[in-house]
Design a protein around this motif. Sequence first.
Motif, PDB file in Angstrom:
ATOM      1  N   ASP A   1       0.838  -1.025  -0.126  1.00 16.26           N
ATOM      2  CA  ASP A   1      -0.210  -0.008   0.274  1.00 16.26           C
ATOM      3  C   ASP A   1       0.929   1.501   0.190  1.00 16.26           C
ATOM      4  OD1 ASP A   1      -2.384  -1.248   0.066  1.00 16.26           O
ATOM      5  OD2 ASP A   1      -2.735  -1.123   1.864  1.00 16.26           O
ATOM      6  N   GLY A   2       1.947   1.015   0.747  1.00 14.91           N
ATOM      7  CA  GLY A   2       2.813   2.625   0.922  1.00 14.91           C
ATOM      8  C   GLY A   2       1.854   3.817   1.905  1.00 14.91           C
ATOM      9  N   ILE A   3       1.582   3.546   3.225  1.00 14.93           N
ATOM     10  CA  ILE A   3       0.779   4.260   4.118  1.00 14.93           C
ATOM     11  C   ILE A   3       1.775   5.384   4.672  1.00 14.93           C
ATOM     12  CG2 ILE A   3      -1.190   2.553   4.490  1.00 14.93           C
ATOM     13  CD1 ILE A   3      -0.597   2.077   7.161  1.00 14.93           C
ATOM     14  N   SER A   4       1.204   6.997   4.638  1.00 10.60           N
ATOM     15  CA  SER A   4       2.653   7.284   5.263  1.00 10.60           C
ATOM     16  C   SER A   4       3.584   6.503   6.316  1.00 10.60           C
ATOM     17  CB  SER A   4       2.675   8.512   5.463  1.00 10.60           C
ATOM     18  OG  SER A   4       1.287   8.735   6.040  1.00 10.60           O
ATOM     19  N   LEU A   5       1.746   6.382   7.129  1.00  4.68           N
ATOM     20  CA  LEU A   5       2.688   6.129   8.567  1.00  4.68           C
ATOM     21  C   LEU A   5       3.533   4.672   8.320  1.00  4.68           C
ATOM     22  CD1 LEU A   5      -0.834   5.324  10.469  1.00  4.68           C
ATOM     23  CD2 LEU A   5       0.914   7.459  10.329  1.00  4.68           C
ATOM     24  N   GLY A   6       3.495   3.931   7.586  1.00  4.15           N
ATOM     25  CA  GLY A   6       4.360   2.900   7.629  1.00  4.15           C
ATOM     26  C   GLY A   6       5.876   3.586   7.757  1.00  4.15           C
ATOM     27  N   GLU A   7       6.308   4.808   7.014  1.00  5.47           N
ATOM     28  CA  GLU A   7       7.750   5.053   6.567  1.00  5.47           C
ATOM     29  C   GLU A   7       8.065   5.552   8.193  1.00  5.47           C
ATOM     30  OE1 GLU A   7       8.693   7.922   3.055  1.00  5.47           O
ATOM     31  OE2 GLU A   7       6.053   8.069   4.104  1.00  5.47           O
ATOM     32  N   TRP A   8       7.494   6.058   9.411  1.00 12.68           N
ATOM     33  CA  TRP A   8       7.166   6.283  10.538  1.00 12.68           C
ATOM     34  C   TRP A   8       7.938   5.245  11.340  1.00 12.68           C
ATOM     35  CZ3 TRP A   8       2.377  10.343   9.817  1.00 12.68           C
ATOM     36  CH2 TRP A   8       2.738  11.692   8.635  1.00 12.68           C
ATOM     37  N   LEU A   9       7.943   4.367  10.954  1.00 12.46           N
ATOM     38  CA  LEU A   9       7.461   2.912  12.370  1.00 12.46           C
ATOM     39  C   LEU A   9       9.365   2.611  11.928  1.00 12.46           C
ATOM     40  CD1 LEU A   9       5.836   0.361  10.804  1.00 12.46           C
ATOM     41  CD2 LEU A   9       5.225   2.149  12.550  1.00 12.46           C
ATOM     42  N   THR A  10       9.667   2.281  13.233  1.00 11.19           N
ATOM     43  CA  THR A  10      11.851   2.204  12.748  1.00 11.19           C
ATOM     44  C   THR A  10      11.636   0.302  13.273  1.00 11.19           C
ATOM     45  OG1 THR A  10      11.622   3.910  14.110  1.00 11.19           O
ATOM     46  CG2 THR A  10      13.691   2.899  14.260  1.00 11.19           C
TER      47      THR A  10
ATOM     48  N   VAL B   1       4.884   0.058  -2.424  1.00 15.54           N
ATOM     49  CA  VAL B   1       3.878   2.108  -2.932  1.00 15.54           C
ATOM     50  C   VAL B   1       2.976   2.415  -4.098  1.00 15.54           C
ATOM     51  CG1 VAL B   1       3.915   4.896  -2.840  1.00 15.54           C
ATOM     52  CG2 VAL B   1       5.936   3.164  -1.459  1.00 15.54           C
ATOM     53  N   GLN B   2       1.768   1.977  -3.671  1.00 14.21           N
ATOM     54  CA  GLN B   2       0.278   2.742  -4.837  1.00 14.21           C
ATOM     55  C   GLN B   2       0.213   4.306  -4.441  1.00 14.21           C
ATOM     56  OE1 GLN B   2      -2.797   0.273  -4.921  1.00 14.21           O
ATOM     57  NE2 GLN B   2      -2.792  -0.475  -2.897  1.00 14.21           N
ATOM     58  N   PRO B   3      -0.085   5.004  -5.301  1.00 14.01           N
ATOM     59  CA  PRO B   3       0.056   6.422  -5.901  1.00 14.01           C
ATOM     60  C   PRO B   3      -1.461   6.742  -5.852  1.00 14.01           C
ATOM     61  CG  PRO B   3       0.143   5.450  -8.343  1.00 14.01           C
ATOM     62  CD  PRO B   3       0.065   4.169  -7.416  1.00 14.01           C
ATOM     63  N   THR B   4      -1.689   6.908  -4.301  1.00 18.99           N
ATOM     64  CA  THR B   4      -3.329   7.152  -4.095  1.00 18.99           C
ATOM     65  C   THR B   4      -3.360   8.278  -4.955  1.00 18.99           C
ATOM     66  OG1 THR B   4      -1.882   5.979  -1.801  1.00 18.99           O
ATOM     67  CG2 THR B   4      -4.600   7.015  -2.179  1.00 18.99           C
ATOM     68  N   HIS B   5      -2.726   9.507  -4.379  1.00 24.25           N
ATOM     69  CA  HIS B   5      -2.909  10.691  -4.989  1.00 24.25           C
ATOM     70  C   HIS B   5      -3.653  11.025  -6.691  1.00 24.25           C
ATOM     71  CE1 HIS B   5      -3.144  14.434  -3.056  1.00 24.25           C
ATOM     72  NE2 HIS B   5      -3.175  14.574  -3.869  1.00 24.25           N
ATOM     73  N   GLU B   6      -2.875   9.497  -7.197  1.00 21.37           N
ATOM     74  CA  GLU B   6      -3.081   9.531  -8.248  1.00 21.37           C
ATOM     75  C   GLU B   6      -3.495   8.934  -9.002  1.00 21.37           C
ATOM     76  OE1 GLU B   6       0.320   8.936 -12.248  1.00 21.37           O
ATOM     77  OE2 GLU B   6       1.635   8.643  -9.788  1.00 21.37           O
ATOM     78  N   ILE B   7      -4.035   8.055  -8.108  1.00 24.15           N
ATOM     79  CA  ILE B   7      -5.032   6.859  -8.630  1.00 24.15           C
ATOM     80  C   ILE B   7      -6.284   7.776  -8.721  1.00 24.15           C
ATOM     81  CG2 ILE B   7      -6.489   5.050  -7.721  1.00 24.15           C
ATOM     82  CD1 ILE B   7      -3.778   3.186  -6.902  1.00 24.15           C
ATOM     83  N   ALA B   8      -6.539   8.581  -7.581  1.00 25.55           N
ATOM     84  CA  ALA B   8      -7.815   9.504  -7.245  1.00 25.55           C
ATOM     85  C   ALA B   8      -7.964   9.972  -7.992  1.00 25.55           C
ATOM     86  CB  ALA B   8      -7.540   9.686  -6.073  1.00 25.55           C
ATOM     87  N   ASP B   9      -6.920  11.067  -8.667  1.00 30.11           N
ATOM     88  CA  ASP B   9      -7.133  11.847  -9.440  1.00 30.11           C
ATOM     89  C   ASP B   9      -7.642  11.080 -10.914  1.00 30.11           C
ATOM     90  OD1 ASP B   9      -6.468  14.056  -8.185  1.00 30.11           O
ATOM     91  OD2 ASP B   9      -4.163  14.489  -8.454  1.00 30.11           O
ATOM     92  N   THR B  10      -6.751  10.238 -11.038  1.00 29.31           N
ATOM     93  CA  THR B  10      -7.160   9.550 -12.507  1.00 29.31           C
ATOM     94  C   THR B  10      -8.560   9.436 -11.704  1.00 29.31           C
ATOM     95  OG1 THR B  10      -4.703   8.807 -12.325  1.00 29.31           O
ATOM     96  CG2 THR B  10      -6.506   7.741 -14.370  1.00 29.31           C
ATOM     97  N   ALA B  11      -9.193   8.373 -11.133  1.00 29.35           N
ATOM     98  CA  ALA B  11     -10.350   7.675 -11.824  1.00 29.35           C
ATOM     99  C   ALA B  11     -10.765   8.565 -11.241  1.00 29.35           C
ATOM    100  CB  ALA B  11     -10.147   7.607 -10.284  1.00 29.35           C
ATOM    101  N   PHE B  12     -10.626  10.407 -10.605  1.00 24.71           N
ATOM    102  CA  PHE B  12     -11.645  11.598 -11.191  1.00 24.71           C
ATOM    103  C   PHE B  12     -12.223  12.071 -12.310  1.00 24.71           C
ATOM    104  CE2 PHE B  12     -13.295  15.598 -10.743  1.00 24.71           C
ATOM    105  CZ  PHE B  12     -14.922  15.573 -10.229  1.00 24.71           C
ATOM    106  N   GLY B  13     -10.879  11.933 -13.039  1.00 29.23           N
ATOM    107  CA  GLY B  13     -10.485  12.562 -14.422  1.00 29.23           C
ATOM    108  C   GLY B  13     -11.939  11.219 -14.972  1.00 29.23           C
ATOM    109  N   LEU B  14     -11.424  10.230 -14.956  1.00 28.98           N
ATOM    110  CA  LEU B  14     -11.847   9.500 -16.097  1.00 28.98           C
ATOM    111  C   LEU B  14     -13.788   9.465 -15.912  1.00 28.98           C
ATOM    112  CD1 LEU B  14     -10.487   7.502 -17.726  1.00 28.98           C
ATOM    113  CD2 LEU B  14     -10.365   5.926 -16.108  1.00 28.98           C
ATOM    114  N   LEU B  15     -13.860   9.645 -14.599  1.00 28.11           N
ATOM    115  CA  LEU B  15     -15.106   9.492 -14.402  1.00 28.11           C
ATOM    116  C   LEU B  15     -16.138  11.054 -15.219  1.00 28.11           C
ATOM    117  CD1 LEU B  15     -17.598   8.560 -12.783  1.00 28.11           C
ATOM    118  CD2 LEU B  15     -17.118   9.947 -10.639  1.00 28.11           C
TER     119      LEU B  15
END
Lengths: 352, 352
Positions: free
Chosen positions: B281-290, B297-311
């Motif tokens: 998934d690549g959630i940002s919290l994962g980066e903050w773990l130790t 990492v899925q490009p969540t933002h891009e997925i959303a933008d593309t989906a909306f554009g398509l719709l």
Amino acid sequence: MTTKLHRATIRDVAERATVSVATVSRVLNGSERVTGATAESVRLAAEQLGFRLNSIGRNLRSTKTQTIGVILPTLTHPVFADCLQAIEIAASAAGYSVTIATTSYDPANEEAASERLLRNRVDGLILTVANANKSKLLEKLDRESKPYVLVYNEPTGAAKHRPSVGVDNRLAAKQITEHIIAAGHRNLRMISGPFAQSDRARSRARGFADAVAHAKLELTEPLQVDFMRTDVRAQLFEAMSARPAPTAFFCSSDQLAMRAMHSLRSLGFRVPDDVSVAGFDGISLGEWLTPALTTVVQPTHEIADTAFGLLKSLIDGERHLGSARLHHTLRIGGTVAQPTTTLIHPTQKGTL
Amino acid sequence: MTTKLHRATIRDVAERATVSVATVSRVLNGSERVTGATAESVRLAAEQLGFRLNSIGRNLRSTKTQTIGVILPTLTHPVFADCLQAIEIAASAAGYSVTIATTSYDPANEEAASERLLRNRVDGLILTVANANKSKLLEKLDRESKPYVLVYNEPTGAAKHRPSVGVDNRLAAKQITEHIIAAGHRNLRMISGPFAQSDRARSRARGFADAVAHAKLELTEPLQVDFMRTDVRAQLFEAMSARPAPTAFFCSSDQLAMRAMHSLRSLGFRVPDDVSVAGFDGISLGEWLTPALTTVVQPTHEIADTAFGLLKSLIDGERHLGSARLHHTLRIGGTVAQPTTTLIHPTQKGTL
DNA sequence: AGGAATAATGTAAACGTTTACATTATGGGC
DNA sequence: GCCCATAATGTAAACGTTTACATTATTCCT
């Protein structure tokens, strides 16, 4: 099951069932009694035509939309996402739809978002604003007497009348700070989101100050970090360079706590061995950390349910029912430990 | 600024500006040219009356609502919450409102949620369903030719025509599994959400199997855990009791990975010293773990933008524009390490 | 059986916009 | 100053419901 160019209307159903539109409406809403046979034939006709009631027509006529608006700073923070989810569940159980808007913590966006929602004629709003005491948006809602309930915000002073649901931020912050102090820490520092963007942060800072003062320790100005933009690491490096260096941080949110721990570790400090960290919120991810995050748990679910219940009452015309302070709890994880008596300042591994 | 019992309508504005309702509508929508002076007087009148356009009237007349529906399994999972947030931002920038529904991964809820949204006459839908190949809901949308775009789902076979946006789950899973294998692991196990509730999980399992087969290792059945209910710990205890015991787990989501790490640690296994864990998934919290979580990492933002554009395109009547497979990346954190050559089985500290 | 009370159904007017179409105003060329 | 093209504005009919009120059917007494 035939594909129609334009969807069937209530009139089509009435015609097919050889009945009046009023009767169809009555059957479909179960509002008044209708003879069983008639009802059945209406339902059959509706089924055959693939009829689906058009809420828009209904909304226009009834000047109710069975929709609530939810305005939150962000969904990136689990606390808000979880809350929204709980609101949605409560709302849909009560037959309400939920329309959302996010503000990115920017009051200017609050304005635009609310206008969109209000044009859509939502029946009421659940929201978290930057400042519940001084908010253009809330003034507007008050002026138009549009039902709303705040979540997480804690209006005070002249704004105290504004309906809100949340925990006692000041008290909770005081308690968790006391927990840190009880562990032996004498040099605490708070890390906070920007005060301008969050009245919660301010209340929590007050609670922090309460505990610090009560223990007769020295109070240091909270470190304000911008949620979205800044690099926390540089700010923490500076904070840790102070003498005496803080041995414990209280963060105004769990997310901030996680970022702080990450930065501290990347600077070569061990948590909790070298420095302790506590958060606020009680997001479930915090439990899955090792060590688990010490934090204040807000009853997110309950907050959402209470807020919706309150809003529903307001929508239904009941008079102001007051606000609700719900119970928080402390979740003692492993991120707060005794301070090392003689702290050997670790080599600064990280470069800035 | 006078408080009116019932809000001003377009007719009130017209009257006050001594102009026709059509003109008011034109001014407020900027649709056709209107003389500057007239426009100004209309705007003034609207302002004075505190007029706000009523979308319901407009929607009814125009049979468009400028609203999209979003149906997601949950908002508790940051991947969906972040996606929703990005969709909301894209939508509101385009003048659309967003109405949400969550299903708790239950197809039965998909049905109810969609009906509510469709009654509200949303112009289109963005959704993640349990199974994009076999879905009552999607069949209905197809039948009614209601615009929709799937996110995260990856329809295949006969359903391949369904518009969707996401990553190549199978390939991504294969790659991260290869990364684990390259670290030296020979006994891998997958931990997955229930296949019945997630076609993504199935695709990822296939990718996992691809990599395992390609390396000529033995394939073990994925461990399926119910997101919300079950206690992962017991299942992991059992999994670790197998001989040879797995030295690495690939989890079908970051959330699952975090829970798995938590359970493993509470059972006395160190991550990554004793056992490695990777997520998806690549959630940002994962980066903050130790250590930071190793994941896709899925490009969540891009997925959303593309989906909306398509719709949006579909809503605007463009013909089917196909689906989009977006690029994923591997984020190599510290949760995958070389396996210890001779694994000393740690004492089982935890009791079951 | 007749009538009153009540239940079931029908009629038609809202609700607040947008938008074809009709009308009136404006300006330019001669 | 007149006519025509064109710009600005007005008129009124939808859009799909709900619901007050009117009407018709049924039931229950006596």
